[in-house]
Design a protein around this motif. Structure first.
Motif, PDB file in Angstrom:
ATOM      1  N   LYS A   1      70.793  34.501 -26.431  1.00  0.00           N
ATOM      2  CA  LYS A   1      70.350  34.627 -27.823  1.00  0.00           C
ATOM      3  C   LYS A   1      69.549  35.906 -28.059  1.00  0.00           C
ATOM      4  N   THR A   2      68.695  36.284 -27.122  1.00  0.00           N
ATOM      5  CA  THR A   2      67.869  37.468 -27.338  1.00  0.00           C
ATOM      6  C   THR A   2      68.649  38.769 -27.197  1.00  0.00           C
ATOM      7  N   THR A   3      69.783  38.739 -26.506  1.00  0.00           N
ATOM      8  CA  THR A   3      70.576  39.960 -26.317  1.00  0.00           C
ATOM      9  C   THR A   3      71.884  39.921 -27.106  1.00  0.00           C
ATOM     10  N   GLU A   4      72.009  38.975 -28.022  1.00  0.00           N
ATOM     11  CA  GLU A   4      73.273  38.792 -28.740  1.00  0.00           C
ATOM     12  C   GLU A   4      73.703  40.054 -29.494  1.00  0.00           C
ATOM     13  N   ARG A   5      72.798  40.657 -30.234  1.00  0.00           N
ATOM     14  CA  ARG A   5      73.152  41.849 -31.023  1.00  0.00           C
ATOM     15  C   ARG A   5      73.528  43.016 -30.120  1.00  0.00           C
ATOM     16  N   GLU A   6      72.754  43.220 -29.057  1.00  0.00           N
ATOM     17  CA  GLU A   6      73.050  44.320 -28.127  1.00  0.00           C
ATOM     18  C   GLU A   6      74.398  44.110 -27.438  1.00  0.00           C
ATOM     19  N   ARG A   7      74.698  42.858 -27.071  1.00  0.00           N
ATOM     20  CA  ARG A   7      75.990  42.577 -26.427  1.00  0.00           C
ATOM     21  C   ARG A   7      77.155  42.818 -27.375  1.00  0.00           C
ATOM     22  N   GLN A   8      77.001  42.443 -28.648  1.00  0.00           N
ATOM     23  CA  GLN A   8      78.063  42.681 -29.625  1.00  0.00           C
ATOM     24  C   GLN A   8      78.294  44.177 -29.815  1.00  0.00           C
ATOM     25  N   THR A   9      77.225  44.930 -29.953  1.00  0.00           N
ATOM     26  CA  THR A   9      77.341  46.384 -30.097  1.00  0.00           C
ATOM     27  C   THR A   9      78.011  46.977 -28.866  1.00  0.00           C
ATOM     28  N   HIS A  10      77.616  46.523 -27.700  1.00  0.00           N
ATOM     29  CA  HIS A  10      78.176  47.003 -26.432  1.00  0.00           C
ATOM     30  C   HIS A  10      79.683  46.756 -26.382  1.00  0.00           C
ATOM     31  N   GLU A  11      80.109  45.565 -26.780  1.00  0.00           N
ATOM     32  CA  GLU A  11      81.537  45.227 -26.730  1.00  0.00           C
ATOM     33  C   GLU A  11      82.348  46.023 -27.756  1.00  0.00           C
ATOM     34  N   VAL A  12      81.798  46.209 -28.957  1.00  0.00           N
ATOM     35  CA  VAL A  12      82.501  46.996 -29.983  1.00  0.00           C
ATOM     36  C   VAL A  12      82.672  48.440 -29.506  1.00  0.00           C
ATOM     37  N   LEU A  13      81.593  49.015 -28.967  1.00  0.00           N
ATOM     38  CA  LEU A  13      81.678  50.396 -28.482  1.00  0.00           C
ATOM     39  C   LEU A  13      82.622  50.517 -27.292  1.00  0.00           C
ATOM     40  N   ARG A  14      82.666  49.496 -26.440  1.00  0.00           N
ATOM     41  CA  ARG A  14      83.602  49.524 -25.306  1.00  0.00           C
ATOM     42  C   ARG A  14      85.041  49.572 -25.819  1.00  0.00           C
ATOM     43  N   ALA A  15      85.359  48.752 -26.816  1.00  0.00           N
ATOM     44  CA  ALA A  15      86.714  48.735 -27.373  1.00  0.00           C
ATOM     45  C   ALA A  15      87.046  50.072 -28.035  1.00  0.00           C
TER      46      ALA A  15
ATOM     47  N   LEU B   1      68.350  26.496 -20.162  1.00  0.00           N
ATOM     48  CA  LEU B   1      67.438  27.070 -21.137  1.00  0.00           C
ATOM     49  C   LEU B   1      67.288  28.576 -20.928  1.00  0.00           C
ATOM     50  N   SER B   2      67.202  29.010 -19.676  1.00  0.00           N
ATOM     51  CA  SER B   2      67.094  30.443 -19.372  1.00  0.00           C
ATOM     52  C   SER B   2      68.337  31.190 -19.836  1.00  0.00           C
ATOM     53  N   GLU B   3      69.498  30.643 -19.511  1.00  0.00           N
ATOM     54  CA  GLU B   3      70.758  31.291 -19.903  1.00  0.00           C
ATOM     55  C   GLU B   3      70.882  31.368 -21.424  1.00  0.00           C
ATOM     56  N   PHE B   4      70.536  30.292 -22.104  1.00  0.00           N
ATOM     57  CA  PHE B   4      70.602  30.266 -23.567  1.00  0.00           C
ATOM     58  C   PHE B   4      69.655  31.301 -24.155  1.00  0.00           C
ATOM     59  N   TYR B   5      68.439  31.374 -23.652  1.00  0.00           N
ATOM     60  CA  TYR B   5      67.442  32.317 -24.176  1.00  0.00           C
ATOM     61  C   TYR B   5      67.909  33.762 -23.992  1.00  0.00           C
ATOM     62  N   VAL B   6      68.433  34.070 -22.818  1.00  0.00           N
ATOM     63  CA  VAL B   6      68.905  35.432 -22.552  1.00  0.00           C
ATOM     64  C   VAL B   6      70.081  35.770 -23.471  1.00  0.00           C
TER      65      VAL B   6
ATOM     66  N   THR C   1      67.305  42.914 -21.921  1.00  0.00           N
ATOM     67  CA  THR C   1      67.608  41.632 -21.309  1.00  0.00           C
ATOM     68  C   THR C   1      66.341  41.083 -20.667  1.00  0.00           C
ATOM     69  N   PRO C   2      65.849  39.944 -21.159  1.00  0.00           N
ATOM     70  CA  PRO C   2      64.616  39.404 -20.595  1.00  0.00           C
ATOM     71  C   PRO C   2      64.845  38.838 -19.193  1.00  0.00           C
ATOM     72  N   PHE C   3      63.796  38.841 -18.433  1.00  0.00           N
ATOM     73  CA  PHE C   3      63.835  38.291 -17.081  1.00  0.00           C
ATOM     74  C   PHE C   3      62.964  37.054 -17.072  1.00  0.00           C
ATOM     75  N   ILE C   4      63.575  35.917 -16.850  1.00  0.00           N
ATOM     76  CA  ILE C   4      62.837  34.663 -16.832  1.00  0.00           C
ATOM     77  C   ILE C   4      62.717  34.230 -15.382  1.00  0.00           C
ATOM     78  N   GLN C   5      61.498  34.085 -14.945  1.00  0.00           N
ATOM     79  CA  GLN C   5      61.250  33.775 -13.537  1.00  0.00           C
ATOM     80  C   GLN C   5      60.550  32.425 -13.426  1.00  0.00           C
ATOM     81  N   PRO C   6      61.096  31.548 -12.605  1.00  0.00           N
ATOM     82  CA  PRO C   6      60.395  30.273 -12.389  1.00  0.00           C
ATOM     83  C   PRO C   6      59.131  30.521 -11.570  1.00  0.00           C
ATOM     84  N   ILE C   7      58.044  29.883 -11.964  1.00  0.00           N
ATOM     85  CA  ILE C   7      56.788  30.064 -11.250  1.00  0.00           C
ATOM     86  C   ILE C   7      56.603  28.984 -10.191  1.00  0.00           C
TER      87      ILE C   7
END
Length: 173
Positions: free
Chosen positions: A54-68, A47-52, A135-141
């Protein structure tokens, strides 16, 4: 497994989210303590991996396009610089103005490619910062650990222990 988890009036797996505290809670009831612990941990990780993701999907796509694009412009820039240097080497003894013009054009192309690469580096750095910053930080309590439930002493044993301790303190005091 899904049928077992959801079929009963009281489901085996429950989760909830408190909006005020932004705490997400999960509980799992199963006949095996280790199974409950490992399932809750694995569900939390997924769930943590999925949330991270999904919330950073647009930033990751932009990052990869600019890297190329950055890598592509870098290759063009290096090619232009090499071409300009080779032309200079070949035309060393030439004094014709037409040869000078072509050399100057090649040098300008190399300069433009260098400027474009510098701008691309700036854009890539901004995208990299945005990705890291968003990038959100999800911490188990409170993750479950074995034993989940301790063995409770009987009331009779607790009464005897309390009586003995009371007598000991009463005589000693």
């Amino acid at each position: 497994i899904i049928g077992l988890m959801n079929a009963k009036k009281d489901p085996l797996f429950q989760c909830g989210y408190a909006k005020l505290s932004t705490i997400f809670s999960m509980s799992l009831v199963s006949p095996n303590e280790e199974l409950s612990i490992q399932l809750v941990r694995k569900i939390f990780e997924n769930l943590s991996e999925f949330y991270v993701m999904k919330t950073t999907e647009r930033e990751r796509q932009t990052h990869e396009v600019l890297r190329a694009q950055k890598d592509s412009i870098y290759a063009v820039m290096r090619g232009k610089e090499t071409s300009a240097a080779q032309f200079k080497d070949m035309s060393r003894g030439l004094v014709l103005e037409s040869a000078k013009v072509k050399g100057e054009q090649m040098q300008k192309d190399a300069s433009i490619a260098t400027l474009a690469y510098g701008e691309m580096l700036k854009q890539f750095a901004i995208a990299d910062f945005a990705l890291k910053n968003n990038t959100p930080f999800i911490q188990p309590i409170d993750m479950p650990t074995a034993p989940l439930y301790g063995k409770k002493d009987s009331k009779r044993k607790a009464l005897m222990l309390g009586l003995a301790l009371g007598l000991f303190l009463g005589i000693g005091g």
